[in-house]
Each structure stands twice: as structure tokens, then as C-alpha cells.
Write a protein that holds these residues in place. Structure first.
Motif, PDB file in Angstrom:
ATOM      1  N   LYS A   1       0.828  -1.203   0.000  1.00 25.49           N
ATOM      2  CA  LYS A   1       0.000   0.000   0.000  1.00 25.49           C
ATOM      3  C   LYS A   1       0.867   1.260   0.000  1.00 25.49           C
ATOM      4  O   LYS A   1       2.003   1.251   0.507  1.00 25.49           O
ATOM      5  N   PHE A   2       0.306   2.334  -0.537  1.00 33.42           N
ATOM      6  CA  PHE A   2       1.080   3.574  -0.628  1.00 33.42           C
ATOM      7  C   PHE A   2       0.129   4.747  -0.813  1.00 33.42           C
ATOM      8  O   PHE A   2      -1.057   4.572  -1.098  1.00 33.42           O
ATOM      9  N   THR A   3       0.667   5.929  -0.625  1.00 35.52           N
ATOM     10  CA  THR A   3      -0.034   7.175  -0.946  1.00 35.52           C
ATOM     11  C   THR A   3       0.861   7.997  -1.861  1.00 35.52           C
ATOM     12  O   THR A   3       2.060   7.702  -2.007  1.00 35.52           O
ATOM     13  N   VAL A   4       0.278   9.031  -2.465  1.00 28.20           N
ATOM     14  CA  VAL A   4       1.029   9.877  -3.399  1.00 28.20           C
ATOM     15  C   VAL A   4       0.885  11.333  -2.970  1.00 28.20           C
ATOM     16  O   VAL A   4      -0.228  11.806  -2.701  1.00 28.20           O
ATOM     17  N   ASN A   5       2.021  12.025  -2.862  1.00 32.21           N
ATOM     18  CA  ASN A   5       2.020  13.466  -2.643  1.00 32.21           C
ATOM     19  C   ASN A   5       2.300  14.160  -3.974  1.00 32.21           C
ATOM     20  O   ASN A   5       3.291  13.839  -4.644  1.00 32.21           O
ATOM     21  N   VAL A   6       1.414  15.056  -4.356  1.00 32.73           N
ATOM     22  CA  VAL A   6       1.599  15.814  -5.595  1.00 32.73           C
ATOM     23  C   VAL A   6       2.216  17.157  -5.249  1.00 32.73           C
ATOM     24  O   VAL A   6       1.730  17.873  -4.372  1.00 32.73           O
ATOM     25  N   CYS A   7       3.287  17.531  -5.953  1.00 31.44           N
ATOM     26  CA  CYS A   7       4.058  18.719  -5.623  1.00 31.44           C
ATOM     27  C   CYS A   7       4.148  19.637  -6.837  1.00 31.44           C
ATOM     28  O   CYS A   7       3.888  19.235  -7.973  1.00 31.44           O
ATOM     29  N   SER A   8       4.545  20.866  -6.546  1.00 31.83           N
ATOM     30  CA  SER A   8       4.721  21.820  -7.636  1.00 31.83           C
ATOM     31  C   SER A   8       5.829  21.348  -8.567  1.00 31.83           C
ATOM     32  O   SER A   8       6.688  20.541  -8.194  1.00 31.83           O
TER      33      SER A   8
ATOM     34  N   ARG B   1       5.139  19.711 -11.363  1.00 33.77           N
ATOM     35  CA  ARG B   1       4.659  18.476 -11.973  1.00 33.77           C
ATOM     36  C   ARG B   1       5.395  17.254 -11.423  1.00 33.77           C
ATOM     37  O   ARG B   1       5.798  16.361 -12.136  1.00 33.77           O
ATOM     38  N   ARG B   2       5.579  17.261 -10.110  1.00 31.82           N
ATOM     39  CA  ARG B   2       6.267  16.146  -9.449  1.00 31.82           C
ATOM     40  C   ARG B   2       5.276  15.373  -8.591  1.00 31.82           C
ATOM     41  O   ARG B   2       4.300  15.923  -8.077  1.00 31.82           O
ATOM     42  N   ALA B   3       5.578  14.066  -8.458  1.00 36.34           N
ATOM     43  CA  ALA B   3       4.803  13.208  -7.565  1.00 36.34           C
ATOM     44  C   ALA B   3       5.782  12.398  -6.732  1.00 36.34           C
ATOM     45  O   ALA B   3       6.832  11.961  -7.221  1.00 36.34           O
ATOM     46  N   ILE B   4       5.438  12.208  -5.460  1.00 37.89           N
ATOM     47  CA  ILE B   4       6.265  11.411  -4.545  1.00 37.89           C
ATOM     48  C   ILE B   4       5.429  10.235  -4.063  1.00 37.89           C
ATOM     49  O   ILE B   4       4.293  10.412  -3.610  1.00 37.89           O
TER      50      ILE B   4
ATOM     51  N   PRO C   1      10.498   7.455  -3.481  1.00 38.51           N
ATOM     52  CA  PRO C   1      10.958   7.893  -4.803  1.00 38.51           C
ATOM     53  C   PRO C   1      10.020   8.946  -5.403  1.00 38.51           C
ATOM     54  O   PRO C   1       8.817   8.952  -5.158  1.00 38.51           O
ATOM     55  N   ALA C   2      10.604   9.842  -6.186  1.00 33.66           N
ATOM     56  CA  ALA C   2       9.842  10.912  -6.841  1.00 33.66           C
ATOM     57  C   ALA C   2       9.951  10.750  -8.355  1.00 33.66           C
ATOM     58  O   ALA C   2      10.897  10.159  -8.878  1.00 33.66           O
ATOM     59  N   HIS C   3       8.969  11.326  -9.051  1.00 36.91           N
ATOM     60  CA  HIS C   3       8.957  11.278 -10.507  1.00 36.91           C
ATOM     61  C   HIS C   3       8.448  12.613 -11.028  1.00 36.91           C
ATOM     62  O   HIS C   3       7.466  13.154 -10.518  1.00 36.91           O
ATOM     63  N   THR C   4       9.140  13.167 -12.025  1.00 40.54           N
ATOM     64  CA  THR C   4       8.726  14.415 -12.659  1.00 40.54           C
ATOM     65  C   THR C   4       8.155  14.094 -14.034  1.00 40.54           C
ATOM     66  O   THR C   4       8.801  13.423 -14.852  1.00 40.54           O
ATOM     67  N   TYR C   5       6.959  14.571 -14.293  1.00 41.34           N
ATOM     68  CA  TYR C   5       6.268  14.291 -15.547  1.00 41.34           C
ATOM     69  C   TYR C   5       6.636  15.357 -16.577  1.00 41.34           C
ATOM     70  O   TYR C   5       6.641  16.568 -16.278  1.00 41.34           O
ATOM     71  N   SER C   6       6.964  14.890 -17.775  1.00 37.69           N
ATOM     72  CA  SER C   6       7.368  15.811 -18.843  1.00 37.69           C
ATOM     73  C   SER C   6       6.181  16.362 -19.613  1.00 37.69           C
ATOM     74  O   SER C   6       6.261  17.425 -20.229  1.00 37.69           O
ATOM     75  N   ASN C   7       5.064  15.656 -19.596  1.00 40.80           N
ATOM     76  CA  ASN C   7       3.882  16.109 -20.320  1.00 40.80           C
ATOM     77  C   ASN C   7       3.352  17.393 -19.684  1.00 40.80           C
ATOM     78  O   ASN C   7       3.144  17.463 -18.478  1.00 40.80           O
ATOM     79  N   SER C   8       3.133  18.423 -20.473  1.00 37.56           N
ATOM     80  CA  SER C   8       2.706  19.720 -19.950  1.00 37.56           C
ATOM     81  C   SER C   8       1.193  19.879 -19.980  1.00 37.56           C
ATOM     82  O   SER C   8       0.679  20.946 -19.647  1.00 37.56           O
ATOM     83  N   GLY C   9       0.478  18.866 -20.364  1.00 38.92           N
ATOM     84  CA  GLY C   9      -0.973  18.977 -20.446  1.00 38.92           C
ATOM     85  C   GLY C   9      -1.636  18.757 -19.101  1.00 38.92           C
ATOM     86  O   GLY C   9      -0.985  18.698 -18.048  1.00 38.92           O
TER      87      GLY C   9
ATOM     88  N   PHE D   1       2.257  40.474   7.596  1.00 39.97           N
ATOM     89  CA  PHE D   1       1.977  39.112   7.151  1.00 39.97           C
ATOM     90  C   PHE D   1       2.699  38.808   5.840  1.00 39.97           C
ATOM     91  O   PHE D   1       3.051  39.717   5.071  1.00 39.97           O
ATOM     92  N   GLN D   2       2.882  37.495   5.583  1.00 43.04           N
ATOM     93  CA  GLN D   2       3.342  36.969   4.297  1.00 43.04           C
ATOM     94  C   GLN D   2       2.584  35.682   4.013  1.00 43.04           C
ATOM     95  O   GLN D   2       2.245  34.924   4.930  1.00 43.04           O
ATOM     96  N   VAL D   3       2.311  35.437   2.720  1.00 38.52           N
ATOM     97  CA  VAL D   3       1.748  34.160   2.276  1.00 38.52           C
ATOM     98  C   VAL D   3       2.873  33.377   1.618  1.00 38.52           C
ATOM     99  O   VAL D   3       3.576  33.908   0.739  1.00 38.52           O
ATOM    100  N   VAL D   4       3.066  32.112   2.026  1.00 43.24           N
ATOM    101  CA  VAL D   4       4.214  31.307   1.602  1.00 43.24           C
ATOM    102  C   VAL D   4       3.707  29.991   1.022  1.00 43.24           C
ATOM    103  O   VAL D   4       2.836  29.335   1.612  1.00 43.24           O
ATOM    104  N   THR D   5       4.252  29.608  -0.154  1.00 38.95           N
ATOM    105  CA  THR D   5       3.866  28.327  -0.751  1.00 38.95           C
ATOM    106  C   THR D   5       4.465  27.182   0.051  1.00 38.95           C
ATOM    107  O   THR D   5       5.514  27.320   0.689  1.00 38.95           O
ATOM    108  N   GLN D   6       3.788  26.041   0.006  1.00 41.63           N
ATOM    109  CA  GLN D   6       4.313  24.848   0.673  1.00 41.63           C
ATOM    110  C   GLN D   6       3.750  23.624  -0.035  1.00 41.63           C
ATOM    111  O   GLN D   6       2.672  23.671  -0.622  1.00 41.63           O
ATOM    112  N   ASP D   7       4.513  22.523  -0.046  1.00 37.53           N
ATOM    113  CA  ASP D   7       3.990  21.266  -0.565  1.00 37.53           C
ATOM    114  C   ASP D   7       4.625  20.111   0.179  1.00 37.53           C
ATOM    115  O   ASP D   7       5.536  20.293   1.002  1.00 37.53           O
ATOM    116  N   ALA D   8       4.131  18.919  -0.103  1.00 43.45           N
ATOM    117  CA  ALA D   8       4.602  17.735   0.610  1.00 43.45           C
ATOM    118  C   ALA D   8       5.997  17.324   0.192  1.00 43.45           C
ATOM    119  O   ALA D   8       6.584  16.423   0.789  1.00 43.45           O
TER     120      ALA D   8
END
Length: 676
Positions: free
Chosen positions: A146-153, A155-158, A193-201, A298-305
């Protein structure tokens, strides 16, 4: 194998303990009987593994020594001269061959993982009947990983595996959904492991994961799949589009960010930015509970998994506006904008929602609105700052307009103690007196104290200070007059209540500060209130602030006093009441001579303010020789009608005075008889 038998010696000892004699023929017969019973008893019979050291070994092979659950194992390589061969694919390893169910089938499918023994039984193979041969087969589980997937800025997935489901697999196959297939070791999979997708669609991808066994098993787990994922592009700088203070403790922050990009709100605390714990995705509004009466940034800051490098918005700070009404104008002030200064464009001042003025310098911090200010009209202001793409809006503040002349001074004030509370009466400024006004009363403890507001009066000129205790000290007061338009006179001259107390054993004292303005003190009068019949008399003491009390004044143990202060124009002010209490007095001789000469015959206590009385006389051994509760009765030097011996005696006198306080006196008295 049979269970190990006990030694003959041990058996003999057992028989002896059981009362069996072992000497002689009878004993040996008994021992032999015991051995028979022991060896023949069913509870000592145990099954043996017939695979171990068979007398006539058979032979066969399997096509795979390791297989996955659900796969089949096949018997191969059986010698041609081995006949009547039969098999059991799940031999339990302890039953004798005649207890095992055999079949001629040469293939078997396993449904449960584990280690299994295949047993062969037949005849031939160059030996007699009853040939035995065994082989081990390992059946491996095929549970999902079993696993889960984190989607990151970017076009990356972990892929994040569930460590409790990794199983015994030798490697793991990831299918990323875009045609990419990767084989990972256990350590590589654990490192997410992470993977970067090349497809821009906008393609939606499903990721699959499968555990793989190396040969000879050469099989895989069942496939586990992610829910479909949508990719996120590269993060750009988020923007705070608006910041608005809506109350003393609430600020709303509108922000914009890339679709699907998670952001977190940070707030500056003691010069450093810390997370508020508020997060969201894309654009929206954060509502912050904070001290909005102070500037907040204040500041707004991006964050991802994926712990990508965060992208921060520009610093945006709130505005805090203050407004004060003055005659014919309203004065506004604020702190210069504290956020990113390079993008500052201008301030706008709004009055009742309409733009009233605009300022282009960030460092400008004041503004005066003198445009048609009407007395009593409410004016509400807000301050806006435009900084780059951001609009910052202060909380609205309101004032009532003033358009009036400054009130005249209060013409006179008197303070007096009435009903045990200070009462202040003011003569209002006649020249500017209006139908609607407010008196502001301020108080200090003593003439050197700091004045603080203790009350207000609307359309009244008399104030009773319920929070003051006149018996604790003198209180000083100042009053100011506010007109209907909010303009104030200057504070009046202080007036102070007269405080009466005692600083000496036989006198009373009072404070000298004046309770009048503008009049001055002409004289003091001491008012004496009889504690028995409550009658009053007055003693004029001119300008003195101390009065020595005469013996006549001290005939009663307690006496109540009050100071009447008279001004030069005949106004009077009263002090607090003060009750003077005299200490009880007891006089005792240190010797007496009960010898019949008529002088100093009795040991007698004398005193004043005595209400209840007890005197006890003790001899040197502590025995009571005399006691009385009559303050007129003394000791005549006798004990039980007999003359007491000369010498030292001790006394103890207990007195309850007129104020119900107890006094105890102890000491010694010398009894002396003259020689005749």
C-alpha cells in the motif's frame, strides 16, 4: 521418534517410592512389569517424521522450490523404476505413512503462504516396498504493497509506501502512469521515490505499485493503485491582494496563488515570521484573530509535501488609524506604512465612505480634516494604502464634530464628608454653561498623589465618591467641564477632604489641605459627640490642626470627634468621624502592711475604664490564697481567716474595659508586718 525413556534406575526409584520392593525375584518381576506398563502406555507413544532417514528412499523433483500463493507446484524427475508413487503436498511432518492421505496427482495449487513438505511413497527404485522421499516448498504471500502519493509543484509526484505492507518482496515495480516503469529496492522505496512528468498537459495519472520476487519464485504481488492525480505546475510568487482590519482583534487577508498550490499564512512576531497554522490551496481569504490595535505584518508562503523551496509574497502590514476631534477640525494620525516600501503608491483618507484626501508620501503620518465640521455630527474615517497590487484598509474610527468656543473655568469646588463618603459640589462656568454638559471627576490619594478619573456627571454638578474611604486618609479632587461639543475646560484647582485621626496618646490631629476653592480656610471647629447620650458640643481652635484632650474629655474611655472647617465666605466642610479611645489604666502598690495601724492595710487595685474585673493572689508555691471579682475589694493579708506569712506574693489581674477589650496584669507584692 519415540520420546526418550526414563532410565531403569529412575524407574526403580519410582517403584520404590510407590512401595514396591525391588530386591529378589519379586522385585525384578515388579520392575519388568513397570517397564512393560511404561513402554506400552499410549501416552508415551509419539508420532515421528517419516522423512527423516527412510529405510528405502524414493526420489523426485519439483519445477519450482518457491512459488507465490495461487501458483501450482509440479512433480518432475520421478525415476522410471519407481512404481505406484503417490503424494501428499502438505505432509504435517509427524504422522506415520499409514496415517497420511496419498494420491497419484503430481500437481498442487497452494492458497496459503508458508513452508510445506511434499512426501512421496511408493515401491521399486532398486529397493523394496515402502520407499519414502520428501521435499520442501516455500509458498510466498502476494499481499498488496500500500502507498499514498504526494503531488508537488513542478509536476512532481512522490510515492510514500506504507512500511507495514512491504512484505518479503525482493524488489518493487512502480508504474508512474506515463509509460515510465521503475524497479526499486526496499531501501529505495522506503526513501520515497519521486517522478517528474514531462507532459505539460492536464492529463490525470494513476500510479501502480507491485512487489516482485526474484527467481525461482519469479512472481509478483497483486497490484495496488493510487487514486487519479492531477499535476501541479511550477509555483509562482503568491500575492496578497487586500488586507482589511475589521475590528479591534480581527484582520481579513485576501490572497492569490497558483491553482492547486498550497499556501500558508505567516505573521511577524517580535521581528521574525512564524506560521499562524492557517493553510489553504489556490486563492481565498484568511481571517486572523490578533491585536489589530497594533500594526501587524503578514506573508503568504507556498508549501507542498515535497519540501520544495517556498515562494513568499511581499510583506504586507496593517494600518492603525487614530482620530481626535478639535474645534472645527478632526485630526487623524497613523504610523507610516511598515510593509514593502518600494511598491508604495499613495494613501487615501475616506470620510463616511467618500474619499476626503490623498497623500503620496509613505512617511506622511497625519491629516487634518477641516472641511465643514459641524458640532455633534459623527464623522467616521478609514485609511487606505495602495502598495503594488495590494490595498490595505484600516479599521474605521469615528468622532463627533466640535464647533464651539472653549468653556470657561469652573468657578468653585467644595468637598465634604457626608454619610461617610466624599461629596464634591462644583460651581459651573456661567459664561459657557449649556443645557448639555459633562463633568469629569479625577481623584488623587493625598495632595501629592497622581490624579486618575473616577467618574463623570451628565448635566449635574454634585458627585459622591462611593469608592473612597474617608477614614483611611485625605482625598484630593479636580474637575473639568466638557461642553456638548466635547471641548474641555482646564482642570479646577485641587480640593482635599479633611482627614481626622490621632498622632498622640492624648490628642487628635487633622490634615491642613483646603477643602475649598477659590476660598480659603478661616477656622477649624472641633465637634465633640458624647458617646453616652449622643449630644454635641463645639470647641473652636482657630487655625490649629491639633487638639490636646483634657482629663475631662477623657472621663469616658471613648469619645467621637469631627472637624468642621469654615471658609472665609462662610462655606463649611466636614471631616470624617474619629473615635478616640483611651487605654485602660490600673494602679497597684508594690507592698502593703496589714498590721492594724490603719494605713496601707489592704492590697487594692485602682483604675479607670474598668468594666469587668478579676484579681487572684498566689503564694510562692503557686497556691491561690485570695480571689475576687469586686474591683472595690482588696486582699487584707489573711488566708482562711488566718494571718498570712510575711513575704512576696504574686498577683494576676484580668480586666475587660468599656470597649470590651481584655487587659491582663501580673506581678508581685510584698506583705510586710511592722514589729511591735
Amino acid at each position: 521418534m519415540l520420546k526418550k525413556l526414563p532410565s531403569v534406575r529412575a524407574l526403580r526409584l519410582w517403584l520404590m517410592e510407590s512401595g514396591v520392593k525391588t530386591n529378589g525375584l519379586t522385585g525384578w518381576l515388579s520392575l519388568a512389569l513397570g517397564l512393560y506398563l511404561l513402554l506400552g502406555s499410549p501416552r508415551f507413544v509419539q508420532g515421528q517424521n517419516v522423512c527423516a532417514n527412510p529405510r528405502f528412499p524414493g526420489d523426485f523433483s519439483v519445477d519450482k522450490a518457491k512459488i507465490c500463493v495461487g501458483s501450482s507446484v509440479n512433480i518432475v524427475g520421478v525415476p522410471a523404476n519407481l512404481i505406484s508413487a503417490q503424494y501428499n503436498f502438505e505432509y504435517d511432518g509427524k504422522s506415520t505413512i499409514d496415517k497420511v492421505t496419498l494420491a497419484p496427482t503430481k500437481a498442487h495449487t497452494y492458497s496459503t503462504p508458508g513452508s510445506y513438505t511434499i512426501i512421496q511413497s511408493g515401491t521399486g527404485n532398486g529397493a523394496g516396498t515402502g520407499t519414502i522421499f520428501c521435499k520442501e516448498v516455500v509458498v510466498l504471500p502476494v499481499d498488496q504493497v500500500k502507498f499514498t502519493v504526494n503531488v508537488c509543484s513542478g509536476r512532481r509526484a512522490i510515492l510514500v509506501p506504507d512500511g507495514s505492507t512491504l512484505g518479503q518482496y525482493d524488489s518493487y515495480e512502480i508504474r508512474w502512469g506515463d509509460g515510465t516503469v521503475e524497479r526499486k529496492t526496499r531501501a529505495e522505496l522506503t526513501n520515497q521515490p519521486a517522478h517528474t512528468y514531462s507532459n505539460s498537459g492536464n492529463t490525470v495519472y494513476t500510479i501502480a505499485l507491485q512487489g516482485v520476487y526474484n527467481p525461482p519464485a519469479d512472481c509478483k504481488s497483486t497490484v495496488s493503485q493510487s487514486t487519479p492525480i492531477s499535476l501541479i505546475g511550477a509555483a509562482t510568487q503568491p500575492t496578497i491582494s487586500a488586507l482589511k482590519t475589521t475590528s479591534d482583534n480581527t484582520i481579513d487577508i485576501d490572497y492569490q496563488a497558483n491553482t492547486g498550490i498550497a499556501v500558508q499564512l505567516y505573521q511577524k512576531v517580535n521581528g521574525a515570521y512564524v506560521s499562524t497554522g492557517k493553510t489553504s490551496t489556490g486563492g481565498g481569504t484568511f481571517t486572523v484573530q490578533t491585536d489589530a490595535k497594533q500594526v501587524q505584518c503578514f506573508q503568504v508562503v507556498t508549501q507542498d509535501a515535497c519540501n520544495s523551496t517556498p515562494v513568499k509574497s511581499d510583506e504586507v502590514c496593517s494600518l492603525v488609524l487614530d482620530a481626535k476631534a478639535a474645534n472645527k477640525q478632526n485630526n487623524l494620525s497613523w504610523q507610516a506604512y511598515a510593509g514593502t516600501a518600494t511598491q508604495f503608491r499613495f494613501y487615501r483618507i475616506r470620510r463616511n465612505g467618500v474619499v476626503n484626501g490623498q497623500l503620496t508620501s509613505r512617511t506622511t503620518t497625519t491629516y487634518t480634516d477641516a472641511n465643514d465640521i459641524t458640532c455633534g455630527t459623527q464623522y467616521c474615517y478609514s485609511l487606505e494604502a495602495t502598495v503594488g497590487p495590494t490595498t490595505i484598509t484600516s479599521q474605521q474610527v469615528c468622532v463627533n464634530g466640535i464647533n464651539d468656543g472653549t468653556p470657561g473655568d469652573i468657578e468653585g469646588v467644595v468637598v465634604s464628608i457626608e454619610n461617610n463618603r466624599p461629596r464634591i459640589v462644583a460651581n459651573l462656568p456661567a459664561a459657557s454653561l449649556s443645557s448639555t454638559f459633562t463633568l469629569v471627576v479625577s481623584r488623587a490619594s493625598g495632595s501629592s498623589g497622581t490624579y486618575q478619573q473616577v467618574g463623570t456627571l451628565v448635566n449635574q454638578n454634585s458627585f459622591v465618591d462611593e469608592s473612597a474611604d474617608p477614614a483611611a486618609g485625605s482625598y484630593c479632587y479636580q474637575l473639568s467641564y466638557q461642553s456638548a461639543c466635547g471641548l474641555s475646560s482646564k482642570p479646577s484647582e485641587p480640593v482635599c477632604s479633611v482627614f481626622l485621626n490621632s498622632n498622640s496618646p492624648k490628642g487628635i490631629d487633622w490634615s491642613a489641605s483646603s477643602p475649598f476653592t477659590p476660598s480659603t480656610v478661616a477656622e477649624y471647629i472641633v465637634e465633640v459627640i458624647d458617646s453616652v447620650n449622643n449630644t454635641k458640643r463645639e470647641i473652636r481652635v482657630s487655625s490649629n490642626t491639633h487638639l490636646d484632650l483634657t482629663d475631662a474629655d477623657l472621663e469616658s474611655q471613648t469619645q467621637k470627634y469631627r472637624i468642621i472647617t469654615a471658609s472665609s465666605d462662610g462655606t463649611v466642610s466636614y471631616s470624617n468621624f474619629y473615635t478616640f479611645r483611651s487605654e485602660v489604666k490600673i494602679w497597684l502598690p508594690d507592698a502593703f502592711t496589714p498590721d492594724g495601724d490603719g494605713m496601707n492595710e489592704v492590697f487594692l487595685a485602682k483604675g479607670i475604664y474598668l468594666d469587668q474585673f478579676r484579681m487572684t493572689i498566689f503564694d510562692r508555691w503557686g497556691e491561690v490564697v485570695f480571689t475576687t471579682t469586686d474591683k472595690q475589694q482588696g486582699w487584707d493579708g489573711t488566708v482562711n481567716g488566718q494571718r498570712a506569712l510575711e513575704g512576696q506574693y504574686l498577683y494576676r489581674i484580668e480586666v475587660i474595659d468599656q470597649t470590651n477589650l481584655k487587659t491582663v496584669r501580673t506581678g508581685g507584692v510584698l506583705l510586710v508586718r511592722s514589729k511591735r
